[in-house]
Design a protein around this motif. Structure first.
Motif, mmCIF file in Angstrom:
data_model
loop_
_atom_site.group_PDB
_atom_site.id
_atom_site.type_symbol
_atom_site.label_atom_id
_atom_site.label_comp_id
_atom_site.label_asym_id
_atom_site.label_seq_id
_atom_site.Cartn_x
_atom_site.Cartn_y
_atom_site.Cartn_z
ATOM 1 N N ASN A 94 0.795 -1.225 -0.003
ATOM 2 C CA ASN A 94 0.050 0.074 0.050
ATOM 3 C C ASN A 94 0.867 1.341 -0.018
ATOM 4 O OD1 ASN A 94 -2.285 -1.578 -0.133
ATOM 5 N ND2 ASN A 94 -2.615 -1.069 2.036
ATOM 6 N N LYS A 97 1.858 1.866 -3.515
ATOM 7 C CA LYS A 97 0.795 2.265 -4.027
ATOM 8 C C LYS A 97 0.737 3.658 -4.045
ATOM 9 C CE LYS A 97 -3.420 0.010 -5.880
ATOM 10 N NZ LYS A 97 -4.190 -1.052 -5.399
ATOM 11 N N LEU A 98 0.708 4.414 -2.880
ATOM 12 C CA LEU A 98 0.577 5.586 -2.477
ATOM 13 C C LEU A 98 1.568 6.431 -3.134
ATOM 14 C CD1 LEU A 98 -0.181 6.108 1.339
ATOM 15 C CD2 LEU A 98 -1.734 6.302 -0.479
ATOM 16 N N TRP A 99 2.872 6.024 -3.365
ATOM 17 C CA TRP A 99 3.984 6.620 -4.003
ATOM 18 C C TRP A 99 3.464 6.720 -5.573
ATOM 19 C CZ3 TRP A 99 8.718 4.059 -1.505
ATOM 20 C CH2 TRP A 99 8.880 4.527 -0.226
ATOM 21 N N ILE A 101 0.721 6.807 -6.960
ATOM 22 C CA ILE A 101 -0.310 7.844 -7.291
ATOM 23 C C ILE A 101 0.362 9.159 -7.087
ATOM 24 C CG2 ILE A 101 -2.637 8.819 -6.526
ATOM 25 C CD1 ILE A 101 -3.427 6.350 -4.950
ATOM 26 N N ILE A 102 1.106 9.573 -6.146
ATOM 27 C CA ILE A 102 1.747 10.811 -6.418
ATOM 28 C C ILE A 102 2.818 10.886 -7.369
ATOM 29 C CG2 ILE A 102 3.561 12.140 -5.208
ATOM 30 C CD1 ILE A 102 2.739 10.929 -2.390
#
Lengths: 199, 235, 51, 207
Positions: A94, A97-99, A101-102
Motif C-alpha cells: 500500500n 501504491k501511494l507513491w 499515485i503521487i
C-alpha cells in the motif's frame, strides 16, 4: 550532457551560518560525496539543491538554468531523505501504491522489491520491518521517476553489507546512464566514490 | 539576531527604570488615596463601585495590549525588524495578566452588583475568550524550539486572533440577546460624575506607568539575551 | 478609619479585588525583575571570565 | 490536484478504520446524553441541538493531527511538495479529504440519530444545514492551525486551546436553527483566511 553547478553558495539558517562559499561542478555520470560532521549543513545543502530552501546567496545552475526559475527542474531530480516517507500502519504494498499515485506512474512491485531481495515482504506492515528494511524500501522510490539527479541523505545508515553493495551497484548503474548522484555521509566512502568534498 | 536599536534607545530603556518605578509607586499612592478615600460612594452601588477604579484600567489595557500585539505582528511582517517581534512577545504576558485581573475583579464586582459571581454577559465572555487567545499565543511561542520560526508562527497567530476578535464579539453579542436575562442592571451608567473621573484617571495613569515599567524590563531582558548570545558566538 | 476598613459593608469585595490586583502586578513585576537580574549575573560572569 | 486527492483518499481508505472511528465516537458522545440527563423527550431535543456540535468539534479537533502532521513527520509532505509545488492545491485537497473522511460519516448517521432523539423533520433539515455549513468552516480552521503548529511539540491540548476560541462563533450560531446563512458566511471567511495562513505555515516548515 547534464551539468549541475553550485556557485558561491552561502546559506544562513536563522542566525547561523551553515554553508559558506561552496563552489562545485558535477557532470553527467559523476557522483559526489559530501562529508561533514553532524550539524555541518549536509542536509541543508541537499534541501537547497532540491529547491525547498529558497533563501540563500549564490547560484545553483542546472544546465545553465537557475534552479529557482526553472519550473521543470522538479522533474529532473529525486531525493531520499533521512525520514523514510513510509506510513507505519500500512503494508509495504500500500505504501508503494501511494507513491505510485503521487508520481503518477505504474510500477510492478514484485520486480521492484527483488532489487533488495525483499519480495517476501510485500504484504507485511511497515511497522514490523527493521530499520534497514525500511531504508531499502524508501530507496525504491528512486525508481518511480526517470530523473537525472539523485540526492541521497545518509543512504548507507542501517544498511547491511549486502544491501550496501546493491545500493552502490545501483548508483553506479545510474551513473553509467548519465545520472548525477549527490550523497551525504559521515562515514568514509573514498574506496567506492573518489569525488568528495568536506563541509 | 540584530535588534536594530540605536545605543541611544538602549540607553533610554536602561536608564528609565528607576524613574518609572518611582513614578508608578507615586501614582498608585495618589490613585489609592483618591479612589478609596477621596471619592464619594456611588448612590446606587455604594462603595462597591470603587472596584471600578482597578477593573476598568485593567480591562482597557488588556484590550490595548492585544492591539499592540497584533499591530507589532503586522509591522513585523512588513518590516521584518526583529524589534517588533520582541515587542509582541513582551506585551503578550502583560496583556494576559491584565485580562486575568479584569476577569477576577469584574467577577468580584459582580457579586454585590448582580448577586452572582459570574454572569454570561457578552463583555465578560469575550474577555474570557481573549484570555485564551493570549494563552494560545504564549503557549505556541514556548512550544516551538526554533525561536526564529516561533516568532514567525506566533505573529501569524496573533493576526488571526485579531481578525477573530470582532467576529467573536459580534457572535457573543448576538448570542447574548437570545439568552440574556432582562433583570441585570447595566454596568456603567452613561455619565460618570467628575468626582469619579479623577480617581479613575489617576489609576489609569498609574496602571499605564506600571505597564511601561514591566515592558521596559522585558526589553532589557531581550537586549541582555542578545548580548550574551553574541559573546558566546564570538567564543 | 473604621469607615475605610468596612467600606460601607462591601469590605470583603473591595479588599479582595484590590488585594488581587496589587498582588498580581507585584508578582508580574518581580518575576520579570528577577529574570533581568539573572541575565545581568550571567553577563557579569562572562565578562569576568574574559578579563 | 486529482492525483493528490486520490492519494489522500486512498491513504484514508487503507487505514480504513478511520471512517468508523469518528462516527462511532460521534454516536457514543450522543448516547451518553440520556444517561446523563434522563429520557425526557423535550429536554433531549434541546440538548441534542447542542451536543451534536460538541461531537462535531471534537471529532474534527481530535483528528487534526492527520491533516499535515503525519505526512510532515514521515517525510511524505516533502515528496508531495516537490511534485505539486502549488501549496494551494495541496491545501484544497486536504480540505476535501478531511471533510469527506471525518465529517461525511457524521452526516450519514445524523438522520438516524435525530430520529432517536425525537427531532421533527423540519428541525432536522435546519440542523443538518447548519451542521453542514458549519463543518466546512471548522475544517478550514483546523487545517490552518495544524499547518501553523507543525513544528510545535506534539500536543493536542495546545491545538485545542488555539482552535476552540476560533470555533466559538460557529458553535454560537450553530445552535440557532435559522442561522445557516451566517454559518455559510463564516465558512467563506475562514476559507480565505485559511488559504493564506496554511500556505504561509507550510512554506515556513518546508524551508
Amino acid at each position: 550532457m547534464n551539468e549541475l553547478k553550485i556557485e558561491d553558495l552561502t546559506c544562513y539558517r536563522g542566525e547561523n551560518l551553515v554553508l559558506k562559499d561552496l563552489n562545485t561542478k558535477l557532470k553527467s555520470g559523476e557522483t559526489l560525496v559530501i562529508r561533514g560532521k553532524n550539524g555541518s549543513g549536509k542536509t541543508t545543502l541537499l534541501r537547497v539543491l532540491s529547491n525547498f530552501i529558497k533563501s540563500y546567496n549564490g547560484k545553483i545552475l542546472f544546465n545553465d538554468q537557475n534552479i529557482i526559475e526553472d519550473a521543470n527542474y522538479r522533474y529532473f531530480f529525486n531525493f531520499v531523505c533521512q525520514k523514510n516517507s513510509l506510513k507505519d500502519n500500512l503494508s509495504v504494498k500500500n505504501n508503494l501504491k501511494l507513491w505510485e499515485i503521487i508520481y503518477q506512474k505504474n510500477i510492478s512491485y514484485s520486480k521492484l522489491l527483488e532489487d533488495f531481495n525483499m519480495s517476501h515482504l510485500v504484504e507485511r506492515d511497515v511497522a514490523s520491518l527493521s530499520d534497514g528494511q525500511k531504508k531499502c524500501i524508501s530507496l525504491l522510490r528512486l525508481n518511480f521517476t526517470e530523473s537525472k539527479i539523485w540526492f541521497l541523505d545518509e543512504p548507507f545508515v542501517f544498511l547491511d553489507e549486502e544491501n550496501s553493495q546493491i545500493l552502490i551497484q545501483k548508483i553506479k548503474n545510474f551513473n553509467t546512464n548519465n545520472g548525477i548522484v549527490i550523497i551525504t555521509s559521515n562515514i568514509n566512502l573514498q574506496n567506492t566514490f573518489t569525488n568528495e568534498i568536506k563541509i | 539576531m540584530n535588534l536594530r536599536l540605536t545605543n541611544k534607545q538602549i540607553n533610554i530603556i536602561e536608564k528609565a527604570n528607576p524613574f518609572l518605578i518611582v513614578s508608578t509607586i507615586v501614582a498608585f499612592t495618589f490613585g489609592l488615596y483618591f479612589s478609596l478615600l477621596q471619592s464619594p460612594p456611588d448612590y446606587i452601588q455604594g462603595d462597591s463601585m470603587r472596584i471600578m477604579y482597578i477593573h476598568v484600567p485593567s480591562a482597557w489595557f488588556a484590550l490595548m495590549a492585544y492591539t499592540i500585539l497584533a499591530g507589532s505582528s503586522v509591522l513585523w511582517f512588513i518590516t521584518r525588524n526583529p524589534i517588533f517581534s520582541i515587542i509582541a512577545r513582551s506585551i503578550a504576558q502583560i496583556g494576559m495578566i491584565f485580562t486575568l485581573i479584569s476577569l477576577v475583579t469584574g467577577s468580584i464586582w459582580g457579586k454585590p452588583t448582580w448577586g452572582v459571581w459570574w454572569v454570561w454577559d457578552a463583555r465578560l465572555t469575550s474577555m474570557l475568550l481573549l484570555f485564551f487567545l493570549y494563552l494560545a499565543y504564549i503557549f505556541l511561542w514556548q512550544s516551538i524550539t526554533n525561536k526564529d520560526l516561533a516568532s514567525k508562527i506566533s505573529a501569524a497567530l496573533a493576526i488571526v486572533g485579531f481578525v477573530n476578535i470582532p467576529i467573536i464579539k459580534f457572535s457573543v453579542d448576538w448570542w447574548n440577546t437570545l439568552h440574556q436575562p432582562a433583570t441585570i442592571s447595566k454596568l456603567s451608567s452613561p455619565s460618570i460624575d467628575i468626582s469619579m473621573m479623577v480617581p479613575l484617571f489617576i489609576m489609569t495613569l498609574a496602571t499605564f506607568l506600571f505597564l511601561v515599567t514591566v515592558f521596559f524590563i522585558r526589553l532589557r531582558i531581550e537586549i541582555l539575551d542578545n548580548k550574551i548570545l553574541r559573546i558566546r558566538e564570538v567564543e | 478609619m473604621n469607615e475605610l476598613i468596612s467600606m460601607g459593608g462591601y469590605a470583603p469585595f473591595i479588599w479582595s479585588a484590590y488585594g488581587f490586583f496589587f498582588i498580581t502586578i507585584v508578582i508580574l513585576f518581580f518575576t520579570n525583575f528577577l529574570r533581568l537580574k539573572k541575565r545581568e549575573e550571567v553577563l557579569n560572569k562572562i565578562n569576568n571570565n574574559r578579563d | 490536484m486529482l492525483a493528490l486527492l486520490k492519494r489522500d483518499l486512498y491513504l484514508a481508505l487503507y487505514s480504513s478504520s478511520s471512517f468508523f472511528y469518528t462516527s462511532s465516537f460521534f454516536v457514543l458522545v450522543l448516547i451518553i446524553l440520556p444517561f446523563l440527563f434522563g429520557t425526557n423527550n423535550v429536554q433531549l431535543q434541546v440538548l441534542f441541538k447542542g451536543i451534536i456540535w460538541i461531537g462535531l468539534s471534537l471529532s474534527i479537533l481530535l483528528t487534526m493531527e492527520r491533516i499535515f502532521n503525519a505526512d510532515y513527520e514521515d517525510g511524505n509532505l516533502d515528496i508531495i511538495i516537490q511534485r505539486y509545488p502549488s501549496l494551494e492545491t495541496i491545501i484544497i485537497s486536504k480540505y476535501i479529504t478531511h471533510w469527506v473522511v471525518y465529517c461525511l460519516p457524521l452526516f450519514i448517521i445524523l438522520p438516524i440519530l435525530s430520529f432517536l432523539f425525537y427531532v421533527s423533520l423540519d428541525n432536522f433539515f435546519l440542523i443538518f444545514l447548519n451542521l453542514l455549513f458549519g463543518s466546512f468552516g471548522m475544517v478550514f480552521i483546523v487545517t490552518f492551525v495544524s499547518a501553523l503548529t507543525l513544528g510545535a511539540k506534539r500536543t493536542i491540548f495546545l491545538k485545542a486551546i488555539i482552535v476552540i476560541p476560533l470555533f466559538v462563533p460557529f458553535l454560537i450560531f450553530g445552535t440557532n436553527l435559522e442561522s445557516w446563512p451566517i454559518l455559510l458566511a463564516l465558512s467563506m471567511m475562514s476559507f480565505v483566511l485559511s488559504m493564506y495562513v496554511s500556505a504561509y505555515g507550510l512554506r515556513l516548515y518546508v524551508e
